[in-house]
Design an enzyme around this catalytic site. Structure first.
Site, PDB file in Angstrom:
ATOM      1  CB  SER A   1      -0.923   0.011   1.224  1.00  0.00           C
ATOM      2  OG  SER A   1      -0.168   0.117   2.422  1.00  0.00           O
TER       3      SER A   1
ATOM      4  CB  SER B   1      10.510  10.319   6.759  1.00  0.00           C
ATOM      5  OG  SER B   1      10.752  10.475   8.130  1.00  0.00           O
TER       6      SER B   1
ATOM      7  CE1 TYR C   1       7.983   6.955  10.724  1.00  0.00           C
ATOM      8  CE2 TYR C   1       8.703   9.172  11.326  1.00  0.00           C
ATOM      9  CZ  TYR C   1       8.328   8.252  10.362  1.00  0.00           C
ATOM     10  OH  TYR C   1       8.317   8.623   9.039  1.00  0.00           O
TER      11      TYR C   1
ATOM     12  CE  LYS D   1      10.931   6.347   9.013  1.00  0.00           C
ATOM     13  NZ  LYS D   1      10.945   5.583   7.754  1.00  0.00           N
TER      14      LYS D   1
END
Length: 355
Positions: free
Chosen positions: A45, A171, A184, A188
Protein backbone atom coordinates in the site's frame (compact mmCIF):
# COMPACT_ATOMS: atom_id res chain seq x y z
CA UNK A 1 8.29 -19.06 3.37
CA UNK A 2 7.33 -19.97 -0.18
CA UNK A 3 6.90 -17.16 -2.70
CA UNK A 4 3.75 -16.62 -4.72
CA UNK A 5 4.80 -16.18 -8.33
CA UNK A 6 2.88 -13.98 -10.69
CA UNK A 7 5.71 -13.90 -13.21
CA UNK A 8 5.36 -14.78 -16.87
CA UNK A 9 8.18 -16.09 -19.02
CA UNK A 10 8.43 -16.46 -22.77
CA UNK A 11 7.92 -19.98 -24.05
CA UNK A 12 10.97 -22.16 -23.66
CA UNK A 13 12.62 -20.04 -20.96
CA UNK A 14 12.52 -19.89 -17.19
CA UNK A 15 12.32 -16.72 -15.08
CA UNK A 16 15.53 -17.62 -13.30
CA UNK A 17 17.61 -17.47 -16.50
CA UNK A 18 19.09 -13.98 -16.78
CA UNK A 19 19.49 -12.39 -20.18
CA UNK A 20 22.77 -10.95 -21.42
CA UNK A 21 21.40 -7.46 -20.75
CA UNK A 22 21.25 -8.33 -17.05
CA UNK A 23 24.79 -9.55 -16.54
CA UNK A 24 27.27 -7.42 -18.44
CA UNK A 25 30.69 -6.29 -17.17
CA UNK A 26 30.83 -5.24 -13.53
CA UNK A 27 30.96 -1.56 -14.48
CA UNK A 28 28.06 -1.71 -16.92
CA UNK A 29 25.05 0.46 -16.14
CA UNK A 30 21.63 -0.57 -17.46
CA UNK A 31 20.24 2.19 -19.68
CA UNK A 32 16.60 1.20 -19.33
CA UNK A 33 14.46 0.00 -16.47
CA UNK A 34 13.35 -2.94 -18.58
CA UNK A 35 16.73 -4.55 -17.90
CA UNK A 36 16.55 -4.05 -14.13
CA UNK A 37 15.37 -6.28 -11.28
CA UNK A 38 13.98 -4.42 -8.25
CA UNK A 39 13.16 -5.80 -4.79
CA UNK A 40 10.63 -3.66 -2.92
CA UNK A 41 9.55 -4.12 0.69
CA UNK A 42 6.41 -2.54 2.11
CA UNK A 43 4.88 -2.95 -1.33
CA UNK A 44 1.23 -3.59 -0.44
CA UNK A 45 0.00 0.00 0.00
CA UNK A 46 0.92 3.68 -0.03
CA UNK A 47 4.33 4.64 -1.40
CA UNK A 48 5.22 0.98 -1.91
CA UNK A 49 2.23 0.20 -4.11
CA UNK A 50 2.68 3.42 -6.11
CA UNK A 51 6.36 2.59 -6.59
CA UNK A 52 5.67 -0.97 -7.75
CA UNK A 53 3.21 0.27 -10.36
CA UNK A 54 5.59 3.01 -11.50
CA UNK A 55 8.39 0.48 -12.03
CA UNK A 56 5.99 -1.94 -13.73
CA UNK A 57 4.97 0.78 -16.19
CA UNK A 58 8.64 1.02 -17.20
CA UNK A 59 8.94 -2.76 -17.65
CA UNK A 60 11.20 -3.49 -14.66
CA UNK A 61 11.08 -6.96 -13.07
CA UNK A 62 9.82 -6.85 -9.49
CA UNK A 63 10.10 -8.92 -6.33
CA UNK A 64 7.37 -7.57 -4.07
CA UNK A 65 7.40 -8.04 -0.29
CA UNK A 66 4.89 -7.28 2.48
CA UNK A 67 3.02 -9.21 5.16
CA UNK A 68 -0.39 -9.07 3.47
CA UNK A 69 -0.40 -12.03 1.08
CA UNK A 70 -3.70 -11.12 -0.61
CA UNK A 71 -2.65 -7.52 -1.26
CA UNK A 72 0.69 -8.69 -2.63
CA UNK A 73 -0.95 -11.12 -5.03
CA UNK A 74 -3.32 -8.46 -6.37
CA UNK A 75 -0.41 -6.05 -6.82
CA UNK A 76 1.70 -8.65 -8.63
CA UNK A 77 -1.20 -9.34 -10.98
CA UNK A 78 -1.62 -5.62 -11.64
CA UNK A 79 2.11 -5.21 -12.34
CA UNK A 80 1.99 -8.18 -14.69
CA UNK A 81 -0.93 -6.63 -16.55
CA UNK A 82 1.24 -3.54 -17.08
CA UNK A 83 3.84 -5.71 -18.82
CA UNK A 84 6.25 -6.41 -15.97
CA UNK A 85 7.42 -9.68 -14.47
CA UNK A 86 6.45 -9.87 -10.81
CA UNK A 87 7.18 -12.18 -7.89
CA UNK A 88 5.16 -11.82 -4.68
CA UNK A 89 6.98 -12.96 -1.54
CA UNK A 90 5.10 -12.58 1.79
CA UNK A 91 7.76 -11.24 4.15
CA UNK A 92 8.03 -9.79 7.65
CA UNK A 93 11.06 -7.48 7.62
CA UNK A 94 11.60 -7.96 11.37
CA UNK A 95 12.59 -11.60 10.62
CA UNK A 96 16.16 -11.73 9.24
CA UNK A 97 15.64 -15.26 7.91
CA UNK A 98 12.60 -14.11 5.95
CA UNK A 99 14.59 -11.25 4.46
CA UNK A 100 17.38 -13.63 3.47
CA UNK A 101 14.75 -15.86 1.85
CA UNK A 102 13.38 -12.83 -0.03
CA UNK A 103 16.81 -12.11 -1.51
CA UNK A 104 17.34 -15.76 -2.39
CA UNK A 105 13.92 -16.00 -4.04
CA UNK A 106 14.50 -12.88 -6.13
CA UNK A 107 17.95 -14.02 -7.27
CA UNK A 108 16.77 -17.55 -8.05
CA UNK A 109 13.75 -16.27 -9.97
CA UNK A 110 15.31 -13.43 -11.96
CA UNK A 111 19.00 -14.36 -11.91
CA UNK A 112 20.18 -11.28 -10.01
CA UNK A 113 19.02 -8.08 -8.26
CA UNK A 114 19.93 -4.55 -9.42
CA UNK A 115 18.05 -2.50 -6.84
CA UNK A 116 16.75 -3.16 -3.34
CA UNK A 117 14.33 -0.66 -1.80
CA UNK A 118 13.83 -0.80 1.98
CA UNK A 119 10.45 0.91 2.09
CA UNK A 120 8.79 -0.43 5.25
CA UNK A 121 7.88 2.24 7.79
CA UNK A 122 5.56 1.92 10.78
CA UNK A 123 4.82 4.27 13.65
CA UNK A 124 3.22 4.64 17.06
CA UNK A 125 1.70 7.99 18.05
CA UNK A 126 1.35 8.93 21.71
CA UNK A 127 3.25 10.27 24.69
CA UNK A 128 6.45 8.31 25.23
CA UNK A 129 5.55 6.94 28.66
CA UNK A 130 1.95 6.20 27.66
CA UNK A 131 2.94 4.10 24.64
CA UNK A 132 3.56 0.41 25.45
CA UNK A 133 7.24 -0.43 25.49
CA UNK A 134 6.53 -3.43 23.24
CA UNK A 135 5.16 -1.02 20.63
CA UNK A 136 8.24 1.22 20.83
CA UNK A 137 10.37 -1.88 20.33
CA UNK A 138 8.32 -3.08 17.38
CA UNK A 139 8.67 0.28 15.60
CA UNK A 140 12.46 0.11 15.91
CA UNK A 141 12.51 -3.53 14.83
CA UNK A 142 10.43 -2.86 11.72
CA UNK A 143 12.03 0.41 10.64
CA UNK A 144 15.69 0.31 11.67
CA UNK A 145 16.35 -3.42 11.98
CA UNK A 146 14.13 -4.12 8.97
CA UNK A 147 16.34 -1.88 6.83
CA UNK A 148 19.45 -3.52 8.26
CA UNK A 149 18.05 -7.00 7.58
CA UNK A 150 17.43 -6.02 3.97
CA UNK A 151 20.92 -4.63 3.52
CA UNK A 152 22.46 -7.68 5.18
CA UNK A 153 20.59 -9.94 2.77
CA UNK A 154 21.51 -8.11 -0.46
CA UNK A 155 24.89 -6.37 0.05
CA UNK A 156 26.91 -9.60 -0.45
CA UNK A 157 25.17 -10.04 -3.82
CA UNK A 158 26.00 -6.45 -4.77
CA UNK A 159 29.63 -6.96 -3.73
CA UNK A 160 29.82 -10.11 -5.83
CA UNK A 161 28.47 -8.34 -8.90
CA UNK A 162 30.38 -5.11 -8.24
CA UNK A 163 27.24 -3.03 -8.61
CA UNK A 164 23.78 -2.45 -7.18
CA UNK A 165 21.61 0.23 -5.60
CA UNK A 166 20.33 0.06 -2.04
CA UNK A 167 17.60 2.58 -1.22
CA UNK A 168 16.68 3.35 2.38
CA UNK A 169 13.38 5.17 2.77
CA UNK A 170 13.78 7.50 5.74
CA UNK A 171 11.72 10.74 5.91
CA UNK A 172 12.12 14.28 7.20
CA UNK A 173 11.86 12.54 10.59
CA UNK A 174 15.42 11.35 10.05
CA UNK A 175 16.58 14.95 10.54
CA UNK A 176 13.82 16.64 12.52
CA UNK A 177 12.52 15.00 15.71
CA UNK A 178 8.79 14.34 15.77
CA UNK A 179 7.09 14.83 19.16
CA UNK A 180 4.67 12.05 20.17
CA UNK A 181 6.50 9.64 17.85
CA UNK A 182 9.70 8.99 19.76
CA UNK A 183 10.41 5.44 18.57
CA UNK A 184 9.68 6.45 14.98
CA UNK A 185 12.10 9.36 15.28
CA UNK A 186 14.76 7.16 16.89
CA UNK A 187 14.44 4.61 14.10
CA UNK A 188 14.67 7.22 11.35
CA UNK A 189 17.71 8.92 12.89
CA UNK A 190 19.20 5.43 13.16
CA UNK A 191 18.56 4.57 9.51
CA UNK A 192 20.31 7.77 8.46
CA UNK A 193 23.38 6.92 10.52
CA UNK A 194 23.34 3.33 9.28
CA UNK A 195 23.13 4.48 5.65
CA UNK A 196 26.06 6.86 6.00
CA UNK A 197 28.20 4.25 7.72
CA UNK A 198 27.41 1.57 5.13
CA UNK A 199 28.09 4.00 2.29
CA UNK A 200 31.55 4.62 3.73
CA UNK A 201 32.23 0.87 3.94
CA UNK A 202 31.27 0.42 0.30
CA UNK A 203 33.28 3.38 -0.99
CA UNK A 204 35.72 1.02 -2.73
CA UNK A 205 32.86 -0.13 -4.98
CA UNK A 206 31.90 2.85 -7.18
CA UNK A 207 29.17 0.76 -8.77
CA UNK A 208 27.36 0.18 -5.46
CA UNK A 209 25.16 3.03 -4.27
CA UNK A 210 23.47 3.63 -0.91
CA UNK A 211 20.64 6.11 -1.38
CA UNK A 212 18.69 7.90 1.36
CA UNK A 213 15.25 9.30 0.58
CA UNK A 214 13.71 12.03 2.77
CA UNK A 215 10.10 12.86 1.91
CA UNK A 216 8.03 15.15 4.08
CA UNK A 217 4.55 13.99 5.13
CA UNK A 218 2.89 11.82 2.48
CA UNK A 219 -0.79 11.29 1.77
CA UNK A 220 -0.59 7.53 2.25
CA UNK A 221 -2.56 5.18 4.52
CA UNK A 222 0.50 4.82 6.75
CA UNK A 223 -0.70 7.11 9.52
CA UNK A 224 -4.16 5.55 9.55
CA UNK A 225 -2.61 2.07 9.63
CA UNK A 226 -0.18 2.94 12.42
CA UNK A 227 -0.54 2.47 16.16
CA UNK A 228 -2.25 5.25 18.08
CA UNK A 229 -2.12 5.64 21.86
CA UNK A 230 -2.78 9.38 21.95
CA UNK A 231 -6.54 9.17 22.48
CA UNK A 232 -7.05 11.44 19.45
CA UNK A 233 -7.45 11.00 15.72
CA UNK A 234 -4.14 11.79 14.04
CA UNK A 235 -3.45 13.20 10.59
CA UNK A 236 -0.27 14.44 8.89
CA UNK A 237 0.26 18.21 8.88
CA UNK A 238 -0.07 19.89 5.49
CA UNK A 239 1.27 20.13 2.91
CA UNK A 240 1.16 16.39 2.19
CA UNK A 241 2.76 14.77 -0.83
CA UNK A 242 1.14 12.58 -3.44
CA UNK A 243 2.67 9.09 -2.97
CA UNK A 244 3.17 8.93 -6.74
CA UNK A 245 5.59 11.85 -6.52
CA UNK A 246 7.71 9.88 -4.06
CA UNK A 247 7.43 6.82 -6.32
CA UNK A 248 8.73 8.83 -9.27
CA UNK A 249 11.77 9.87 -7.23
CA UNK A 250 12.47 6.23 -6.34
CA UNK A 251 12.21 5.19 -9.98
CA UNK A 252 14.68 7.92 -10.95
CA UNK A 253 17.27 6.44 -8.56
CA UNK A 254 17.37 3.27 -10.67
CA UNK A 255 19.13 5.12 -13.48
CA UNK A 256 20.58 8.07 -11.58
CA UNK A 257 21.49 7.04 -8.03
CA UNK A 258 22.03 9.87 -5.55
CA UNK A 259 23.24 9.75 -1.96
CA UNK A 260 20.32 11.87 -0.68
CA UNK A 261 16.98 12.85 -2.14
CA UNK A 262 14.74 15.41 -0.41
CA UNK A 263 11.07 15.57 -1.42
CA UNK A 264 8.64 18.28 -0.32
CA UNK A 265 8.92 22.02 0.31
CA UNK A 266 9.39 21.89 4.13
CA UNK A 267 12.30 19.43 3.94
CA UNK A 268 15.24 21.80 3.56
CA UNK A 269 13.92 24.59 5.82
CA UNK A 270 13.19 21.99 8.50
CA UNK A 271 16.66 20.44 8.24
CA UNK A 272 18.36 23.85 8.26
CA UNK A 273 16.35 25.02 11.25
CA UNK A 274 17.18 21.85 13.18
CA UNK A 275 20.89 22.30 12.42
CA UNK A 276 20.95 25.94 13.50
CA UNK A 277 18.52 25.99 16.43
CA UNK A 278 17.54 22.47 17.49
CA UNK A 279 16.07 23.51 20.86
CA UNK A 280 13.90 26.19 19.30
CA UNK A 281 12.80 23.73 16.63
CA UNK A 282 11.84 21.19 19.30
CA UNK A 283 9.81 23.76 21.24
CA UNK A 284 7.96 24.94 18.14
CA UNK A 285 7.15 21.41 16.97
CA UNK A 286 6.11 20.43 20.49
CA UNK A 287 3.76 23.39 20.65
CA UNK A 288 2.32 22.69 17.19
CA UNK A 289 1.93 18.98 17.87
CA UNK A 290 0.32 19.49 21.26
CA UNK A 291 -2.12 22.10 19.93
CA UNK A 292 -3.11 19.87 17.01
CA UNK A 293 -3.63 16.92 19.36
CA UNK A 294 -5.90 18.92 21.65
CA UNK A 295 -8.07 20.01 18.71
CA UNK A 296 -8.33 16.53 17.20
CA UNK A 297 -11.37 14.31 17.57
CA UNK A 298 -11.15 11.50 20.15
CA UNK A 299 -10.07 8.03 19.02
CA UNK A 300 -9.67 4.66 20.69
CA UNK A 301 -6.21 3.24 21.41
CA UNK A 302 -5.01 0.84 18.73
CA UNK A 303 -1.92 -1.25 17.94
CA UNK A 304 -2.58 -0.61 14.24
CA UNK A 305 -0.38 -2.61 11.93
CA UNK A 306 2.51 -3.10 14.35
CA UNK A 307 1.85 -6.75 15.09
CA UNK A 308 -0.40 -7.75 12.18
CA UNK A 309 -0.54 -6.81 8.49
CA UNK A 310 -2.37 -3.73 7.28
CA UNK A 311 -5.75 -4.64 5.86
CA UNK A 312 -6.02 -1.92 3.24
CA UNK A 313 -4.01 -1.73 0.05
CA UNK A 314 -4.79 1.80 -1.20
CA UNK A 315 -2.14 4.20 -2.46
CA UNK A 316 -3.74 7.36 -1.11
CA UNK A 317 -4.55 8.13 2.51
CA UNK A 318 -7.24 10.72 1.81
CA UNK A 319 -5.53 13.52 3.76
CA UNK A 320 -5.06 15.97 0.92
CA UNK A 321 -7.32 19.00 0.73
CA UNK A 322 -8.18 21.52 -1.95
CA UNK A 323 -7.26 24.32 0.45
CA UNK A 324 -4.06 25.96 -0.69
CA UNK A 325 -2.88 27.30 2.66
CA UNK A 326 -3.39 25.95 6.15
CA UNK A 327 -2.13 27.07 9.58
CA UNK A 328 0.64 24.48 9.64
CA UNK A 329 1.98 25.78 6.32
CA UNK A 330 2.62 29.09 8.05
CA UNK A 331 4.59 27.27 10.73
CA UNK A 332 6.88 25.70 8.13
CA UNK A 333 7.31 29.04 6.35
CA UNK A 334 8.05 30.67 9.69
CA UNK A 335 10.64 28.03 10.52
CA UNK A 336 12.27 28.58 7.16
CA UNK A 337 12.41 32.33 7.74
CA UNK A 338 13.86 31.86 11.23
CA UNK A 339 16.44 29.47 9.82
CA UNK A 340 17.46 31.99 7.16
CA UNK A 341 17.78 34.81 9.71
CA UNK A 342 19.73 32.58 12.11
CA UNK A 343 22.06 31.44 9.33
CA UNK A 344 22.70 35.06 8.30
CA UNK A 345 23.38 36.06 11.91
CA UNK A 346 25.83 33.20 12.40
CA UNK A 347 27.56 33.98 9.11
CA UNK A 348 27.88 37.67 10.01
CA UNK A 349 29.25 36.86 13.46
CA UNK A 350 31.82 34.45 12.06
CA UNK A 351 32.82 36.95 9.38
CA UNK A 352 33.43 39.65 12.00
CA UNK A 353 35.45 37.28 14.18
CA UNK A 354 37.84 36.47 11.32
CA UNK A 355 38.66 40.11 10.57
Amino acid sequence: MSPISAAKSPAGTTPSTPSSAHDGPADATPHTLRSQVVVLTGASSGIGRATALAFAAQGASLALAARNQEALQSLATECEAAGARALAVPTDVTDPAAMAALAESAIAHFGHVDMWINNVGVGAVGRFEETPLASHRRVVEANLLGHMHGAYAIVPHFRERGRGTLVNMISLGGWVATPYATAYTASKFGIRGFSESLRAELAEFPGIHVCEVFPTFVDSPGMSHGANYSGHRVAPPPPVLDPRRVAASLVSLATRPRARTYIGAPARPGILMHALAPNLMARVLGWVGGAAMRRAAPAAHSDGNLFEPSRGCAIDGGFRSERKTKPTDAVWLGLGAIAAVTAFALFSRNARSTR
